[in-house]
Scaffold this motif. Sequence first.
Motif, PDB file in Angstrom:
ATOM      1  N   LEU A 239       0.831  -1.206   0.000  1.00  0.00           N
ATOM      2  CA  LEU A 239       0.000   0.000   0.000  1.00  0.00           C
ATOM      3  C   LEU A 239       0.866   1.257   0.000  1.00  0.00           C
ATOM      4  O   LEU A 239       0.556   2.242  -0.689  1.00  0.00           O
ATOM      5  CB  LEU A 239      -0.928   0.002   1.212  1.00  0.00           C
ATOM      6  CG  LEU A 239      -2.084  -1.009   1.197  1.00  0.00           C
ATOM      7  CD1 LEU A 239      -2.856  -0.952   2.506  1.00  0.00           C
ATOM      8  CD2 LEU A 239      -3.019  -0.746   0.023  1.00  0.00           C
ATOM      9  N   LEU A 240       1.955   1.216   0.746  1.00  0.00           N
ATOM     10  CA  LEU A 240       2.865   2.355   0.760  1.00  0.00           C
ATOM     11  C   LEU A 240       3.484   2.587  -0.612  1.00  0.00           C
ATOM     12  O   LEU A 240       3.686   3.735  -1.029  1.00  0.00           O
ATOM     13  CB  LEU A 240       3.970   2.135   1.792  1.00  0.00           C
ATOM     14  CG  LEU A 240       3.674   2.596   3.216  1.00  0.00           C
ATOM     15  CD1 LEU A 240       4.761   2.112   4.156  1.00  0.00           C
ATOM     16  CD2 LEU A 240       3.582   4.109   3.270  1.00  0.00           C
ATOM     17  N   TYR A 241       3.779   1.528  -1.314  1.00  0.00           N
ATOM     18  CA  TYR A 241       4.391   1.649  -2.639  1.00  0.00           C
ATOM     19  C   TYR A 241       3.454   2.369  -3.607  1.00  0.00           C
ATOM     20  O   TYR A 241       3.896   3.179  -4.428  1.00  0.00           O
ATOM     21  CB  TYR A 241       4.746   0.261  -3.161  1.00  0.00           C
ATOM     22  CG  TYR A 241       5.394   0.261  -4.527  1.00  0.00           C
ATOM     23  CD1 TYR A 241       6.720   0.687  -4.683  1.00  0.00           C
ATOM     24  CD2 TYR A 241       4.696  -0.153  -5.651  1.00  0.00           C
ATOM     25  CE1 TYR A 241       7.319   0.687  -5.932  1.00  0.00           C
ATOM     26  CE2 TYR A 241       5.287  -0.154  -6.901  1.00  0.00           C
ATOM     27  CZ  TYR A 241       6.598   0.273  -7.045  1.00  0.00           C
ATOM     28  OH  TYR A 241       7.185   0.281  -8.289  1.00  0.00           O
ATOM     29  N   ALA A 369      12.647  -1.740  -9.968  1.00  0.00           N
ATOM     30  CA  ALA A 369      13.159  -1.271  -8.682  1.00  0.00           C
ATOM     31  C   ALA A 369      12.614  -2.126  -7.550  1.00  0.00           C
ATOM     32  O   ALA A 369      11.501  -2.671  -7.635  1.00  0.00           O
ATOM     33  CB  ALA A 369      12.788   0.195  -8.450  1.00  0.00           C
ATOM     34  N   SER A 370      13.396  -2.252  -6.502  1.00  0.00           N
ATOM     35  CA  SER A 370      12.958  -2.968  -5.308  1.00  0.00           C
ATOM     36  C   SER A 370      11.882  -2.171  -4.588  1.00  0.00           C
ATOM     37  O   SER A 370      12.032  -0.968  -4.354  1.00  0.00           O
ATOM     38  CB  SER A 370      14.149  -3.197  -4.374  1.00  0.00           C
ATOM     39  OG  SER A 370      13.725  -3.481  -3.062  1.00  0.00           O
ATOM     40  N   ILE A 371      10.773  -2.823  -4.239  1.00  0.00           N
ATOM     41  CA  ILE A 371       9.696  -2.139  -3.528  1.00  0.00           C
ATOM     42  C   ILE A 371      10.207  -1.613  -2.191  1.00  0.00           C
ATOM     43  O   ILE A 371       9.891  -0.483  -1.785  1.00  0.00           O
ATOM     44  CB  ILE A 371       8.501  -3.088  -3.325  1.00  0.00           C
ATOM     45  CG1 ILE A 371       7.777  -3.319  -4.659  1.00  0.00           C
ATOM     46  CG2 ILE A 371       7.526  -2.527  -2.297  1.00  0.00           C
ATOM     47  CD1 ILE A 371       6.568  -4.223  -4.557  1.00  0.00           C
ATOM     48  N   MET A 372      11.011  -2.412  -1.504  1.00  0.00           N
ATOM     49  CA  MET A 372      11.517  -1.991  -0.199  1.00  0.00           C
ATOM     50  C   MET A 372      12.370  -0.733  -0.310  1.00  0.00           C
ATOM     51  O   MET A 372      12.188   0.235   0.434  1.00  0.00           O
ATOM     52  CB  MET A 372      12.329  -3.124   0.433  1.00  0.00           C
ATOM     53  CG  MET A 372      12.803  -2.844   1.835  1.00  0.00           C
ATOM     54  SD  MET A 372      11.535  -3.132   3.066  1.00  0.00           S
ATOM     55  CE  MET A 372      11.541  -4.922   3.175  1.00  0.00           C
ATOM     56  N   VAL A 373      13.310  -0.717  -1.263  1.00  0.00           N
ATOM     57  CA  VAL A 373      14.200   0.429  -1.417  1.00  0.00           C
ATOM     58  C   VAL A 373      13.433   1.641  -1.928  1.00  0.00           C
ATOM     59  O   VAL A 373      13.691   2.774  -1.521  1.00  0.00           O
ATOM     60  CB  VAL A 373      15.371   0.072  -2.357  1.00  0.00           C
ATOM     61  CG1 VAL A 373      16.253   1.284  -2.615  1.00  0.00           C
ATOM     62  CG2 VAL A 373      16.203  -1.052  -1.751  1.00  0.00           C
ATOM     63  N   GLU A 374      12.471   1.417  -2.822  1.00  0.00           N
ATOM     64  CA  GLU A 374      11.658   2.523  -3.334  1.00  0.00           C
ATOM     65  C   GLU A 374      10.881   3.197  -2.213  1.00  0.00           C
ATOM     66  O   GLU A 374      10.829   4.422  -2.119  1.00  0.00           O
ATOM     67  CB  GLU A 374      10.689   2.013  -4.412  1.00  0.00           C
ATOM     68  CG  GLU A 374      11.317   1.827  -5.774  1.00  0.00           C
ATOM     69  CD  GLU A 374      11.564   3.144  -6.470  1.00  0.00           C
ATOM     70  OE1 GLU A 374      10.600   3.867  -6.773  1.00  0.00           O
ATOM     71  OE2 GLU A 374      12.737   3.467  -6.699  1.00  0.00           O
TER      72      GLU A 374
END
Length: 522
Positions: A239-241, A369-374
């Motif tokens: 959801l944050l992404y 792109a990585s969801i975590m890093v984004e």
Amino acid sequence: MEAAGPLRAALWALLLPLLPLVAADEGILHASGSGVPPVTKDYCIIYNSNWVSLPKTLDNATFTPLENLTSTVLCSSAEVPSVALQDKAVVVMRGNCTFLEKARNAQRLGAKMLLIASKSRLSGISDNKTDFEDVTLPIALIRYNDIVDMQLVLGNEVNVTLYSPPLPEFDYSMVVIFLIAVFTVALGGYWSGVAELENLKAVASPGERETRWKKEENVTLTPVTVILFVVICCVMLVLLYFFYKWLVYVIISVFCLASAMSLYNCLAALIGEIPFGQCRITCSNKTIEVRLIFLAIFCIAAAVVWAVFRNEDRWAWVLQDILGVAFCLNFIKTLKMPNFKSCVILLGLLLLYDVFFVFITPFITKNGASIMVEVAAGPFGNSEKLPVVIRVPRLEYSASTLCDLPFSLLGFGDIIVPGLLVAYCRRFDVQTRSSSVYYISCTIAYAVGMVLTFIVLALMKMGQPALLYLVPCTLITSSLIAWRRKEMKKFWKGSSYQMMEHLDYTGNEESTATATEQPGGQ
């Protein structure tokens, strides 16, 4: 439900891994004004190292006059006003045409350098290298806000040069991160053990002890709730992404509330040990210590000050780290893992969660792109950052200091998740009177895992899910200690095993007493 508030708030804390110290193809634009003495300032640029090689230092640097053409995009020569670009560095806006078209137009007009200003987040230049074989001038992306700042600080006559200093193998800010993390985990585990010892001393009779065990079930994570907890973390991250620009303010609000409560709990525990200043007032038939009222006001004020000045990089990080440490300490102390089994499930699932969202999601997302890093960096160039990290300014100067990561970061989850295992080890030591062997061993294993994370980070030059190293180190060490002491069964089942042993003992004792009173038992 004593831990319900911190539990909800801590879901946000598990979103971030240890972030990278460096990013590829970052450089520095060194700008000099026309004053006497000349004022200089550095700005971040993004370039493609496969196309152009920038000098490592400013030694023998050649400065080029800057021509500001941010009113155009240079997609055609006709857009350029009648101004001489010969032997100048030209800055234009990012438009619909390709970097190749801009570069050829700038080179045709005699420019020596092309800077492309972007109002959105800087990204890599990825045009085909073979198309640029006829282009000899260096090309770099720069933030539009930096061009505006350059004019305000240095004036209209500016000379610039590009260089890319070597990236440091190790930044000493990581030592500070290491000390904060180990200190928080060790203190949180110790505090949890103190609370356990106080509970054991306060409970005298078997009936009261059984009541205490039942009460603790309300603040523990069972295997089912562990799975639910991890699922909610995954949903929140996704959801944050997609909705970052709205949800980030929700997280900031939650962090302010949870950190203020946590800071109050931590400081109240210290104040409780002070024998003086205990005057009370009566309010609604309840007596409250005056010093606790002032403490609550102080904690709320600290959270509000951080919220107002959170984007002030010079000092706001100190307040964020203090609030963050208090949050982690309170969570580690409050939430109790019932047994080693639940610890294994929690740490194992969150390890998979971390690895998946860092290494696997680049194969799923459209931009690779990585969801975590984004999410950690703020998708789509959002200036608001998630506050669920410990951050320390980088001490080694490099291009990365000017670009997206002027701080070394460690997510709260990399402290809280292993910290829950350390706290369980400390409480197990208290219950079994094992001289803190589990607690000390697990804390040392956490420190070793952090060092291993930093080593891999320095070698690979990319973001690392810290739990990939912390989880095996802590779980394997705890298991080996339990196996070596022949206490694995007791360690695996935890307080439930202790309770069954205690009930069996008291039940046998009562049966013996009953049999003694009866004639047949004589």
